[in-house]
Each structure stands twice: as structure tokens, then as C-alpha cells.
Design a protein around this motif. Structure first.
Motif, PDB file in Angstrom:
ATOM      1  N   UNK A 136     116.195  -5.800  75.512  1.00 39.74           N
ATOM      2  CA  UNK A 136     115.541  -4.813  75.987  1.00 39.74           C
ATOM      3  C   UNK A 136     114.243  -4.913  75.887  1.00 39.74           C
ATOM      4  N   UNK A 137     113.840  -5.725  76.274  1.00 35.27           N
ATOM      5  CA  UNK A 137     112.091  -6.738  76.403  1.00 35.27           C
ATOM      6  C   UNK A 137     112.258  -6.743  77.803  1.00 35.27           C
ATOM      7  N   UNK A 138     113.121  -7.758  77.597  1.00 40.73           N
ATOM      8  CA  UNK A 138     113.116  -8.318  79.314  1.00 40.73           C
ATOM      9  C   UNK A 138     113.231  -7.813  80.298  1.00 40.73           C
ATOM     10  N   UNK A 139     114.337  -6.795  79.799  1.00 40.36           N
ATOM     11  CA  UNK A 139     115.139  -5.749  81.460  1.00 40.36           C
ATOM     12  C   UNK A 139     113.704  -4.638  81.802  1.00 40.36           C
ATOM     13  N   UNK A 140     113.098  -4.366  80.298  1.00 40.02           N
ATOM     14  CA  UNK A 140     112.236  -3.059  81.066  1.00 40.02           C
ATOM     15  C   UNK A 140     111.065  -3.569  81.382  1.00 40.02           C
ATOM     16  N   UNK A 141     111.026  -5.198  80.659  1.00 41.13           N
ATOM     17  CA  UNK A 141     109.206  -5.489  81.705  1.00 41.13           C
ATOM     18  C   UNK A 141     109.442  -6.213  83.260  1.00 41.13           C
ATOM     19  N   UNK A 142     110.824  -6.940  83.297  1.00 43.90           N
ATOM     20  CA  UNK A 142     111.211  -7.143  84.974  1.00 43.90           C
ATOM     21  C   UNK A 142     111.035  -5.555  85.392  1.00 43.90           C
ATOM     22  N   UNK A 143     112.131  -4.466  85.116  1.00 45.18           N
ATOM     23  CA  UNK A 143     111.766  -3.819  86.212  1.00 45.18           C
ATOM     24  C   UNK A 143     110.154  -3.007  86.155  1.00 45.18           C
ATOM     25  N   UNK A 144     109.697  -3.105  85.259  1.00 41.60           N
ATOM     26  CA  UNK A 144     108.312  -2.453  85.989  1.00 41.60           C
ATOM     27  C   UNK A 144     107.454  -3.795  86.580  1.00 41.60           C
TER      28      UNK A 144
END
Length: 241
Positions: free
Chosen positions: A158-166
Motif C-alpha cells: 500500500x505504501x509503495x504503490x501509492x508512493x510510486x503512483x504519486x
């Protein structure tokens, strides 16, 4: 370019990160560094958008915001540095870090745990933002940090997916605004997107069924392989100078 996009898409779908590193292991040999960086950001962003709909994990805003704030501060620095960066030295240093540290973590019986705090998360986000601005490498250092903090696989995803997307969305917008992405790159973009579509979806399917231990080993193994690949593509160039 198509083979690199397919391999990188599968890895990103499975692990939630790593598109840029895997793709660069193919593209660094044949593409101009600026074109490779633009394609890596585009491909990684496309993969993250696919993952949003196929691997939905909780949005933990109190945990995520320090990463995002640091990352947003780091992206302009990475974009500013990119035209002046010696990519061979950059890949050698990043590759050495991953190739030396990740195997130690992989073979350790018990990983060291870092308590962490918002300042630490923000600093790691800053590094990730700089690396993202340079060429789509935003997820590598934050992924390593989340592993050291002992997050379970869904929290880490959840952290990496949302961080990367942003980070990737902002980076691509800056690339477009500053002219790093140009019209003559469009045919390569048209190769990357369809080539990575099915491999990315297959990777996300496989992620859902793996255990915590398998996920940790997979992440550290991928980071190690990425480091070795970066070294293999950069060290011969440096020695030939």
C-alpha cells in the motif's frame, strides 16, 4: 524495448516496484539515457495505474504522508540533476548499494528492525523522489526502508504503490512541461504500453497468493538482481574511459 517492458511490467506487478531498474537492464545498452529515463517513468506509471485497479490495498494516510511530502520535494531535484548526471556513475553507486546490502539482509536469519518515525520516512521519501526524477527509480530505497521497518506485505504494498503512483505522476508531468518528453518519443511509448499490459496483470495475480516470507525474499532478491544488473551495465563503461 518491448522485451524490457514486458519483463519490467511483470516484476512491477508482482512486487509493486522495480519497473525502472528491470527495464534499464535492457534499455541501457541500446537507448539514449534521456529516452530510457522517459520510457522508464512512463512504463512505471502505466504499471502503477493498472495495479490500482487489480491490487487494491488500504490507503493509510497517516503512514503515507511523510513519504509523499519528502518525495514531492525530491522530484524537482532529480529532474534538475538529470541533464547533468553521469548515468554510468549513478548506476554504479546505486547498483553497489543494492548488490552489497540486500544479500546480507536476504541471508540473515532475522532482519534488523528499524523503529522509524515521520522524519525518517520523509527523508527516505525525499531520496525516492530524487531517484524518481532521475529516471523512475522512486521505489527502490523506500521499499528497502519498509522492509527494514518490518511492514507486512500488504502494508508495504500500500505504501509503495501509492508512493510510486504519486511520484511517477508528478515526474511525468514535469518531464512533459520541461521538454524531456518529446513528440519523437511517441513511437517508443506506443511499444512500451501494450508490451507490458499482460505481464503486469499476471504479476499482480501472482502477488495475491504469496506468503509474507516469500514476498520478503522476492523483494530482496529483486533488489539484489537490480543492483548487479546496474553494475554490469555501468562498470565496463567506466573502465573503458
Amino acid at each position: 524495448v518491448a522485451i524490457g517492458a514486458a519483463a519490467a511490467g511483470f516484476v512491477q506487478g508482482l512486487s509493486g516496484f522495480g519497473f525502472g531498474m528491470v527495464a534499464m537492464s535492457f534499455w541501457a545498452w541500446v537507448l539514449d539515457p534521456r529516452l530510457a529515463a522517459a520510457l522508464a517513468v512512463f512504463g512505471a506509471l502505466t504499471g502503477q495505474l493498472l495495479a490500482v485497479f487489480s491490487v487494491r490495498r488500504g490507503f493509510n494516510w497517516p503512514l503515507l504522508w511523510p513519504f509523499l511530502l519528502g518525495g514531492l520535494a525530491g522530484i524537482p531535484l532529480g529532474v534538475l540533476v538529470l541533464p547533468h548526471l553521469d548515468m554510468d556513475w549513478f548506476k554504479a553507486v546505486l547498483g553497489a548499494l543494492l548488490a552489497l546490502w540486500c544479500p546480507v539482509m536476504l541471508v540473515a536469519q532475522r532482519l534488523p528492525r528499524i523503529g522509524g518515525n515521520r522524519w525518517g520516512d520523509g527523508a527516505v521519501g525525499l531520496v525516492g523522489g530524487v531517484l524518481g526524477g532521475i529516471g523512475g527509480f522512486a521505489g527502490s530505497v523506500p521499499t528497502l526502508w519498509c522492509t527494514l521497518r518490518g511492514f507486512n506485505k500488504d502494508t508495504q504494498r500500500a505504501v509503495i504503490q501509492n508512493f510510486n503512483l504519486s511520484m511517477l505522476s508528478v515526474t511525468m508531468a514535469i518531464y512533459l512541461a520541461t521538454g524531456i518528453v518529446t513528440r519523437d518519443m511517441a513511437p517508443m511509448f506506443a511499444v512500451v504500453a501494450p508490451a507490458m499490459l499482460i505481464p503486469t496483470l499476471l504479476g499482480t495475480r501472482l502477488y495475491i497468493g504469496i506468503s509474507e516470507v516469500t514476498f520478503r525474499r522476492m523483494v530482496l532478491g529483486l533488489l539484489t538482481c537490480s543492483g548487479l544488473t546496474l553494475l554490469a551495465s555501468s562498470v565496463p563503461q567506466l573502465l573503458a574511459r
